[in-house]
Structures are given as structure tokens and as C-alpha cells.
Design an enzyme around this catalytic site. Structure first.
Site, PDB file in Angstrom:
ATOM      1  N   THR A 334       2.847  83.783 -49.795  1.00 59.74           N
ATOM      2  CA  THR A 334       3.663  84.425 -48.666  1.00 59.74           C
ATOM      3  C   THR A 334       2.686  84.943 -47.633  1.00 59.74           C
ATOM      4  OG1 THR A 334       5.461  84.972 -50.076  1.00 59.74           O
ATOM      5  CG2 THR A 334       5.340  86.041 -48.056  1.00 59.74           C
ATOM      6  N   TRP A 337       1.073  82.028 -45.975  1.00 61.65           N
ATOM      7  CA  TRP A 337       1.772  81.326 -45.007  1.00 61.65           C
ATOM      8  C   TRP A 337       1.632  82.109 -43.597  1.00 61.65           C
ATOM      9  CZ3 TRP A 337       5.528  82.985 -41.789  1.00 61.65           C
ATOM     10  CH2 TRP A 337       6.475  82.111 -41.135  1.00 61.65           C
ATOM     11  N   HIS A 338       1.409  83.431 -43.660  1.00 58.99           N
ATOM     12  CA  HIS A 338       1.192  84.029 -42.468  1.00 58.99           C
ATOM     13  C   HIS A 338       0.108  83.549 -41.521  1.00 58.99           C
ATOM     14  CE1 HIS A 338       4.796  86.279 -43.885  1.00 58.99           C
ATOM     15  NE2 HIS A 338       4.995  86.793 -42.515  1.00 58.99           N
ATOM     16  N   GLY A 339      -1.145  83.475 -42.371  1.00 53.70           N
ATOM     17  CA  GLY A 339      -2.329  83.127 -41.695  1.00 53.70           C
ATOM     18  C   GLY A 339      -3.623  82.821 -42.553  1.00 53.70           C
ATOM     19  N   PHE A 488       2.440  80.997 -35.973  1.00 50.88           N
ATOM     20  CA  PHE A 488       2.697  80.715 -37.685  1.00 50.88           C
ATOM     21  C   PHE A 488       3.527  79.488 -38.050  1.00 50.88           C
ATOM     22  CE2 PHE A 488       2.790  85.673 -38.277  1.00 50.88           C
ATOM     23  CZ  PHE A 488       1.540  85.657 -38.013  1.00 50.88           C
TER      24      PHE A 488
END
Length: 488
Positions: A334, A337-339, A488
Site C-alpha cells: 500500500t 503504491w503511493h510512491g 500516483f
């Protein structure tokens, strides 16, 4: 842990300025033209296929505005997923293999453009190599549309959705411009029926327009102003305790109104076009636990990881040790996924650890705490989490967290901190009230009051028009109009 190059603007032949919703080009050129073409397009026999074609063409223009090359990548991803879907439906005995190949192809673009340089930088650092980095821009919204494609692929394999045989309809789902670059993450199952038949009428349009304008107001009048304060903090020499707390509150409100405002606009546009998109936020800052917080924040992402990662790993129907591993894997992903940077992974692991503590120890105690104390606990944990999310390296994380508790600070309150607290008191106060259900509850009471409800019927359109004009004036007058999640 240094900041990853992908977090910095990259130079390239195609310098982008994406058409986000809070731009004049979108509000007064692209959207009116698109809506006009959409509504004059007939739907013979109730079939919206021609309207889907208009939406697909508009969505491609929307994306190509800032991504003239990467629109081809998205088109290739759509076509490949559609073809793999047809193969899965035709060769059910080999569906699993086709599904895995399709998923791998969908993820390849995300891995190449978003994460390749992260791995190259870290391999070079660990092994002392000099592998060259990729000189490529990060395609806008690739994380969102990749997850949407994957939801179709996996759900088709599981038998939860029927195969989509029309490429235009399938591409319309993936490229649908309201949710293309920033969500909410719309699964194919959410709108499969509406791709075939949907109601487009004035009440739905009015409902959507209201939601869109409110979201635009949240984004422009709150998120942007609070983002200015965050930017001031980052360039300030004031290292007082008060200023870092002002920053934490401002950033927490900024990211909430930025993303929830954009989600409101996306959902509103969906209603205007006849689609029902899932909700993405439910007042997360009033949560009574971190578990509850993540049932309220970015709900479509949490649900996606639950259904496509956590449950396939075994969920909580495994041993305690395996359950703990499952949680930490899901939350590491998670964060990632954001960066493509270590601070995002740490941010995810931080929440994974807190959730494990709540599950096995703190949760029972929280149930016995007074609600104000539980609320204070959630706010503190979340405020600290945003230092991980927003930091540019380990030293910056340690510095800011230390200053929260007074370590390395120049005192309690510096001159700049007091000045900017006074200057931004109004948006801070509006944000603190607006992130709670109080405005909605108050409006509900007014609508139920008979003498006032009649007045509201006439006053609401005027208020929405005034909000739209005010937001437009701020967009025209100001240059600070970023959007955190569009990368994103």
C-alpha cells in the site's frame, strides 16, 4: 534513505501540464464541449454505445492533453487486457494461465515507469554499480488505471463479471476521464451494467453538478490555501514547536481536502454522465481507531488491496504468524503504491504495525476509552504518519518528529509561526470544521425545517453558483494549484 529521483520533476521532450479538474481549460472549455456532445448523441433503443464512443474520444483528449505519448501506452494496456479477457472466456481450461499473463502485462508498465529507477538506485547503492536510470516521465494516473484493469482481469477469471466483447465499451471503462488520473478506483463490476444501460437525466445531472461544485470548492478554497501554508513551513527558518504542529495540522487537512475534493468532483461528474462511482471518503478524521480510519480513508484503495491481495494471501484465516506477515505485506505494498521511495514503504509499514497492535492488544483497551481520548489517539497517530508521507529523506523525518516533541526546536513559538497562524486562521478553522459531519448535519436540519426548506430550494443554486465563481476567481488569480495524487 535519500529521496528517489522519480519524486522530482523530470525533464523530457513532452513537458506536461495535465488537465486536472481545477483548471480553467477543463471547467470552461473541455467539460462544456464534452457534455454538449455527450447529451446530443442519441442512445437508440436505450443503448449508450454511441455515448460511450463520445466518452472514450473525450477521455483520450483529456489524457493526451498532458500525456501525448503515454496515451498510446494506456491504449495498448486497454487493448491487451480486452484481448486477454476474450481468450480467458474462450479457453476456460487455460484461464488461470491467461489471467496471470494478462496481469503481468498490465503490471509491466507500472513496474517499468514507476518503480524501475527505485530498484536501479538501490541496487547501485548496495552493490556499488553504476547502472543508468531510465529517462522517462511517470505516466499520470498509471497506478489507478492499472488497478482498474487488474480488477477486470481477476474478476473475470473468478467468474464475478462477464467478458466485455466490445473494445470501445471496455476502453471507456478504463479511460473514463472523471476517474482516470486520481480515482476513486472504480472496478469493472461497479459500472458493468451502466456501460450497457444507464439513465441520463436532469435530476442526475443536477445532483452531480452539486457534488462537483462542492468538491471544487474543497479543492480550491481549502486544499490550495492550506497547501500554501505547508509550502511556507518548508521554506521557513522558524524551527519552533508551534510551527511544526501548524504544519502537521495544515498538511493533514490539505491532503484530505485535496484528495476528497477531487473524489467528490469525480463522483459528481459520474452522476452527470449517468454513472454511479463508489464513495472514497467517509470523514476519516472522526475515526475511533486506526482500523476505523482505514475504513474511511481512500476506501476504494483499501477495498482493492483487501480483495485482491489480503484475502488471496489467506486473510485472517491463517496462523497468527502468517496473519502478521499478511498484514505487513499488504501495507508495505500500500505504501509502495503511493510512491517509489522508502518513506512511502515506511509509511505503509507504520500503519501495518499500528493495525497489528490494535488487533492483538490495543483494540480491547480502545473500546473502554472515552471517545475523546480514542479520537485524540487516532489524530496523533495519523498526524505523525503524514511526516513519513511528506518527507524527503530519513533526516527530515527525524527532524520533524523530534520537533513535535520539542527536540531540536528553537522554542515553543517563533515569530513566523505566530504570524502565519494568524494569517491562515480562517482556512485552518474552516478545514477543522469541514472535515467533520457537522456542516452536513446542520444542512440536514435546515432542510427538514419547513420555514427554511423553501428558502433553501431557491438559495442553494445561488450559493452553488457563487461558490463556482469564487473558486474560478481563485484559480485565475492564484498560481498555487497542485494536486498531490495525480502522479500516483
Amino acid at each position: 534513505m535519500e529521496s528517489h529521483p522519480l519524486r522530482q520533476p523530470l525533464s523530457g521532450k513532452y513537458k506536461r501540464s495535465p488537465m486536472v479538474f481545477s483548471r480553467i481549460e477543463f471547467l470552461y472549455y473541455f467539460l462544456p464541449i464534452t457534455l454538449f456532445l455527450y447529451f446530443i448523441t442519441p442512445a437508440p433503443g436505450g443503448s449508450p454505445r454511441l455515448k460511450n464512443t463520445i466518452l472514450l474520444a473525450a477521455s483520450m483528449v483529456f489524457y493526451a492533453w498532458g500525456e501525448p505519448i503515454y496515451v498510446l501506452l494506456m491504449a495498448a494496456q486497454c487493448t491487451a487486457a480486452w484481448l486477454f479477457g476474450l481468450l480467458m472466456d474462450r479457453y476456460r481450461s487455460k484461464a488461470k494461465g491467461v489471467m496471470l499473463i494478462s496481469a503481468a502485462f498490465s503490471l509491466s508498465g507500472l513496474l517499468l515507469f514507476k518503480y524501475a529507477n527505485f530498484f536501479i538506485v538501490n541496487i547501485n547503492s548496495i552493490a556499488g554499480l553504476g547502472l543508468p536510470q531510465l529517462r522517462a516521465e511517470l505516466p499520470v494516473g498509471i497506478s489507478f488505471y492499472t488497478f482498474q484493469i487488474l480488477s477486470y482481469t481477476v474478476d473475470l477469471y473468478r467468474g464475478k463479471v462477464e467478458v466485455q466483447r466490445n473494445l470501445i465499451d471496455f476502453s471507456s471503462y478504463v479511460a473514463l476521464f472523471p476517474q482516470l488520473i486520481a480515482g476513486p478506483i472504480v472496478r469493472y463490476s461497479d459500472i458493468a451494467a451502466e456501460l450497457k444501460s444507464r439513465r441520463v437525466d436532469i435530476p442526475g445531472f443536477a445532483k452531480g453538478a452539486r457534488r462537483f461544485i462542492i468538491g471544487l470548492g474543497k479543492k480550491v478554497l481549502l486544499a490550495n490555501l492550506l497547501g500554501e501554508l505547508v509550502d511556507i513551513f518548508k521554506h521557513s527558518g522558524d524551527s519552533s514547536v508551534l510551527f511544526v504542529w501548524i504544519y502537521l495540522v495544515a498538511y493533514s487537512l490539505h491532503i484530505y481536502f485535496d484528495f476528497s475534493g477531487y473524489s467528490d468532483m469525480a463522483i459528481g461528474l459520474g452522476h452527470m454522465l449517468g454513472f454511479t462511482f463508489p464513495e472514497n471518503f467517509n470523514y476519516p478524521y472522526i475515526a475511533g481507531s486506526i482500523t476505523d480510519f482505514w475504513r474511511r480513508w481512500h476506501m476504494t484503495l483499501s477495498g482493492w488491496f483487501r480483495d485482491y491481495v489480503y484475502i488471496p494471501l489467506g486473510g485472517n484465516r491463517v496462523s497468527v504468524g502468517r496473519f502478521m506477515v499478511n498484514i505487513m505485506v499488504v501495507w508495505a505494498l500500500t505504501g509502495f503504491w503511493h510512491g517509489a521511495d522508502w518513506n512511502f514503504i515506511l509509511w505503509g509499514l507504520y500503519f501495518g504495525l499500528i493495525l497489528l497492535i490494535e488487533k492483538h492488544f490495543l483494540g480491547k483497551l480502545l473500546d473502554r476509552w472515552p471517545r475523546p481520548l480514542r479520537h485524540a489517539y487516532v489524530l496523533f497517530v495519523v498526524l505523525i504518519s503524514w511526516t513519513l508521507f511528506d518527507a524527503q529523506g530519513l533526516s527530515e523525518i527525524l527532524s520533524r518528529v523530534g520537533r513535535v516533541f520539542g527536540a531540536g526546536s528553537s522554542g515553543f513559538a517563533g515569530r513566523e509561526a505566530l504570524y502565519y497562524l494568524r494569517s491562515y486562521m480562517l482556512p485552518l478553522a474552516a478545514g477543522l470544521i469541514g472535515c467533520t459531519p457537522l456542516p452536513k448535519l446542520l444542512m440536514g436540519k435546515l432542510e427538514r425545517a419547513k420555514p427554511i426548506s423553501g428558502i433553501l430550494t431557491f438559495a442553494e443554486p445561488l450559493a452553488l453558483a457563487a461558490l463556482l465563481l469564487t473558486a474560478t476567481a481563485f484559480i485565475v488569480d492564484g498560481s498555487f494549484n497542485p494536486f498531490i495524487y495525480f502522479r500516483f
